[in-house]
Design a protein around this motif. Structure first.
Motif, mmCIF file in Angstrom:
data_model
loop_
_atom_site.group_PDB
_atom_site.id
_atom_site.type_symbol
_atom_site.label_atom_id
_atom_site.label_comp_id
_atom_site.label_asym_id
_atom_site.label_seq_id
_atom_site.Cartn_x
_atom_site.Cartn_y
_atom_site.Cartn_z
ATOM 1 N N ARG A 1 -0.529 -4.562 8.762
ATOM 2 C CA ARG A 1 -2.116 -3.903 8.846
ATOM 3 C C ARG A 1 -2.914 -4.870 9.527
ATOM 4 O O ARG A 1 -4.112 -4.536 10.245
ATOM 5 N N GLY B 1 -2.196 2.110 13.264
ATOM 6 C CA GLY B 1 -1.698 1.443 11.906
ATOM 7 C C GLY B 1 -0.243 0.995 11.911
ATOM 8 O O GLY B 1 0.392 1.097 13.077
ATOM 9 N N SER C 1 1.952 3.425 7.289
ATOM 10 C CA SER C 1 0.889 4.027 6.866
ATOM 11 C C SER C 1 0.488 5.333 7.660
ATOM 12 O O SER C 1 0.150 6.314 7.185
ATOM 13 N N ARG D 1 -0.009 9.186 6.161
ATOM 14 C CA ARG D 1 -0.904 10.039 6.468
ATOM 15 C C ARG D 1 -0.533 11.283 6.796
ATOM 16 O O ARG D 1 -0.934 12.608 6.596
ATOM 17 N N LYS E 1 -6.332 6.632 -0.641
ATOM 18 C CA LYS E 1 -6.246 5.856 0.447
ATOM 19 C C LYS E 1 -5.829 4.239 0.021
ATOM 20 O O LYS E 1 -5.150 3.579 0.638
ATOM 21 N N THR F 1 -2.324 3.798 -1.257
ATOM 22 C CA THR F 1 -1.441 3.991 -0.168
ATOM 23 C C THR F 1 -1.373 2.612 0.605
ATOM 24 O O THR F 1 -0.257 2.099 0.715
ATOM 25 N N GLU F 2 -2.537 2.330 1.130
ATOM 26 C CA GLU F 2 -2.591 1.024 2.141
ATOM 27 C C GLU F 2 -2.362 -0.201 1.028
ATOM 28 O O GLU F 2 -1.393 -1.054 1.607
ATOM 29 N N LEU G 1 1.525 -0.320 1.083
ATOM 30 C CA LEU G 1 2.365 -0.403 2.229
ATOM 31 C C LEU G 1 2.289 -1.890 3.039
ATOM 32 O O LEU G 1 3.128 -2.161 3.384
#
Length: 688
Positions: free
Chosen positions: A75, A108, A112, A116, A536, A539-540, A543
């Protein structure tokens, strides 16, 4: 506003924003889209800058940024890339540059982007859009439950642990290889369990689907499976005019199949990487992905090689070039620089690991006295335990250091507790999150938590059923408080604040260092402000978790300056003014455990190359002549003599200055013997 006719810059644009690039970088940035492009970017050659300029150039010349897919491996790398693209666009265009660059929304990591797309396509591929994503620890726990249910935890012969089982599963998925092949090549001690592991993995997949959860590997696996469906593949491929991927040498077979599925003819496809820095085979990375890339298309992909290095001195590059030049298969390149220095890399011969530790400590302090910060110096090693004697010596001399590999947010129990709360409130069928959450209550153990989850699992409204259950004994007021906060209306980021406020009394009850741990939870609240939704955020954070802020991360709290200790794998992508590489001897580099095949040996060669190319001004490779080993079979404690790494044969020695320390001749076969008495062995012998 992104229609091509809305761009009125063509008549006034100049290529001034490309002027700082060298010829090879500019060729890569300006290359067209008719054919696929492979950029072989040597160490320190400005890879990130080149890729950012290519993306910006596409936008400046009329590409719709919403139709650009940019994939990186972290990221942080993605954020840095987007920031650079924004700056370049601003330099080349008017005030609308920010609007255009900010529309680069498909940037990303592979995982990620996969998450999505799966969320978007969930209903078309049999997924519930409210799925949650398990991290590695939760995945291992769920796998362990299936392992226990199948009776594999009570076998006559010891069955592989949950961590090993997950590693086998992950390797088979990412390498797209039969389990028998994975066991034979990577887990030979588990080879007799192939049939049982197949049953276990089938049960694990069923459990994930029943609980509406995906694991880390599913994000790629489901995406790759979508690319096997012609209609879905065509739809996803048509969504993007340009697909660019960084660090292509680190992709696995699954990721390569996704990329080729998106752009089977290669049009608009750009891959950037360096085969000489492919060092992650243990994560199923496949160096053949980048080596074979050009020939997978008709006509073949264009190859642009970046050879000018902006990091190291010419002498360091000459030594590194000589090491990698002996590789059996590679893209030909010869790194060069305009940075000159009279100092060659040093090949330092020491007696043993004790002298190695003393040498590093002494030279580190000498450099510090000349004005070089400790942070500008790094000690690299093949395996984590190689730094043990050095850590003792640094501690003795009061030299602060950080060893890469501190705990991440998701490895900290208190952060995992709060995230379990958020995951369970979003998806009450997430059994592992519920299992962890319920056991935070006083009086609720594994058996009680399992019964509660079994009771609510079949219900259409699990949280409503949870509220109707009688409070378990000994939970007192905590049961009602949990039910109330779980059923509160969702509002982000207030959800996290409510979870934190509910959890803090339990934090103080469960942990003596609650004050320190609260720092991480406060930081978690700050991070949450940057995400538009709970979904979100979860999730982020799963990851690509940020580093913890507490002392558990391993960073000294009282020292602003500290020496860097790191495995070579963790050091990739970093650079320091001065670099020491420990144990450059056969058995360590290459590791004894990685010389079974030619491919493994070649990866070990690349590891040494990566370590050497981290250095900007000073490079020292250290070769202890003997190691003290403990109790090898019937031979007892003894010294084992070591040979210089096979990756530095005699013919390339002129690229190094070979020195002995403190008084060892480089051509000696072994160190001068010294009188040493092992009194410990004598004392043990008294009782035999």
């Amino acid at each position: 506003m992104f229609e091509r006719e809305d761009h009125r810059f063509g008549a006034v644009l100049t290529a001034a924003y490309l002027a700082k690039l060298n010829d090879a970088q500019r060729r890569a940035a300006e290359f067209g889209v008719e054919r696929p492009l492979l950029v072989i970017a040597g160490a320190g050659s400005g890879k990130t800058n080149t890729l950012a300029h290519r993306v910006a150039h596409l936008i400046v010349t009329g590409a719709d940024p919403r139709r650009i897919l940019l994939m990186t491996f972290s990221r942080r790398a993605s954020s840095e890339m987007c920031a650079r693209v924004r700056r370049i666009c601003k330099e080349a265009m008017d005030a609308r540059a920010d609007i255009l660059a900010d529309a680069l929304t498909w940037a990303g990591t592979f995982h990620s982007i996969g998450a999505r797309l799966l969320r978007e396509q969930a209903l078309n591929i049999g997924l519930d859009p409210d799925f949650t994503i398990h991290d590695r620890e939760d995945s291992a726990d769920l796998l362990n439950l299936a392992r226990h249910d199948l009776g594999l935890s009570k076998t006559e012969k010891r069955f592989p642990t949950k961590g090993t089982c997950l590693a086998i599963y992950s390797r088979a998925v990412n390498a797209q290889a039969p389990i028998e092949e994975v066991l034979g090549r990577n887990f030979p001690w588990c080879a007799g369990w192939a049939d049982e592991l197949k049953k276990l993995f089938a049960a694990y997949v069923e459990a994930k689907q029943a609980q509406n959860v995906l694991d880390y590997d599913d994000l790629l696996l489901y995406w790759a499976q979508m690319m096997q469906e012609p209609a879905l593949a065509a739809e996803l491929g048509a969504r993007f005019d340009h697909v660019l991927v960084d660090e292509y040498q680190d992709t696995n077979r699954l990721q390569a199949s996704i990329l080729l599925g998106l752009k089977p003819d290669g049009r608009g496809l750009t891959a950037v990487g360096d085969d000489a820095q492919s060092i992650y085979a243990f994560r199923a990375a496949e160096v053949r992905n980048i080596l074979d890339f050009p020939g997978q298309f008709t006509p073949p992909a264009e190859v642009v090689t970046l050879e000018r290095n902006y990091r190291s001195t010419q002498h360091i590059l000459e030594a590194a070039n000589s090491v990698i030049a002996l590789a059996k298969e590679r893209f030909s390149k010869n790194l060069w620089t305009e940075r000159t220095s009279a100092e060659r890399p040093a090949l330092v011969v020491v007696r043993d690991e004790t002298d190695q530790a003393n040498f590093v400590a002494e030279k580190v302090l000498e450099a510090r006295e000349t004005g070089m910060r400790l942070k500008d110096q790094a000690v690299l090693f093949r395996a984590s335990h190689h730094s043990g004697p050095l850590e003792v010596e640094l501690t003795r001399r009061n030299i602060p250091f950080v060893k890469f590999g501190g705990l991440k947010f998701l490895d900290s129990a208190h952060v995992k507790d709060v995230l379990a709360f958020l995951r369970f409130s979003q998806n009450p069928r997430d059994r592992m999150s519920g299992f962890r959450l319920l056991q935070l209550l006083p009086g609720v153990g594994p058996a009680a938590a399992r019964k509660i989850l079994d009771r609510i699992a079949p219900e259409a409204a699990p949280l409503h059923m949870l509220a109707s259950l009688p409070a378990p004994s000994k939970t007192g007021e905590h049961w009602g408080a949990l039910v109330e906060v779980l059923r509160a209306p969702s509002s982000w980021p207030s959800d996290l604040s409510r979870a934190k406020n509910w959890y803090e009394p339990h934090l103080e009850r469960l942990h003596e260092d609650a004050v320190t741990r609260k720092i991480d939870l406060a930081q978690l609240e700050v991070i949450a402000q940057n995400y538009p939704s709970r979904e979100k955020f979860l999730t982020e954070l799963t990851l690509d978790p940020p580093d913890a802020t507490s002392a558990e991360a391993g960073v000294p709290l009282r020292d602003e300056d500290y020496l860097i200790l790191s495995t070579i794998h963790s050091a990739k992508g970093q650079e320091w003014k001065s670099v020491f590489v420990l144990n450059v001897v056969d058995g360590c580099i290459p590791s004894d455990l990685a010389t079974g095949t030619s491919a493994e040996i070649e990866e070990e060669r690349r590891l040494l190359y990566v370590a050497m190319t981290r250095a900007k001004d000073h490079l020292r490779l250290i070769t202890p002549q003997r190691f003290f080993t403990h109790g090898q079979h019937s031979r007892g404690d003894r010294h084992v003599y070591a040979a210089r790494s096979r990756f530095i044969p005699t013919e390339i020695l002129p690229n190094f200055d070979t020195i002995g320390w403190p008084a060892v001749r480089a051509d000696e076969k072994g160190p001068a013997l010294q009188t040493r008495v092992d009194l410990g062995a004598r004392m043990r012998g008294m009782w035999k």
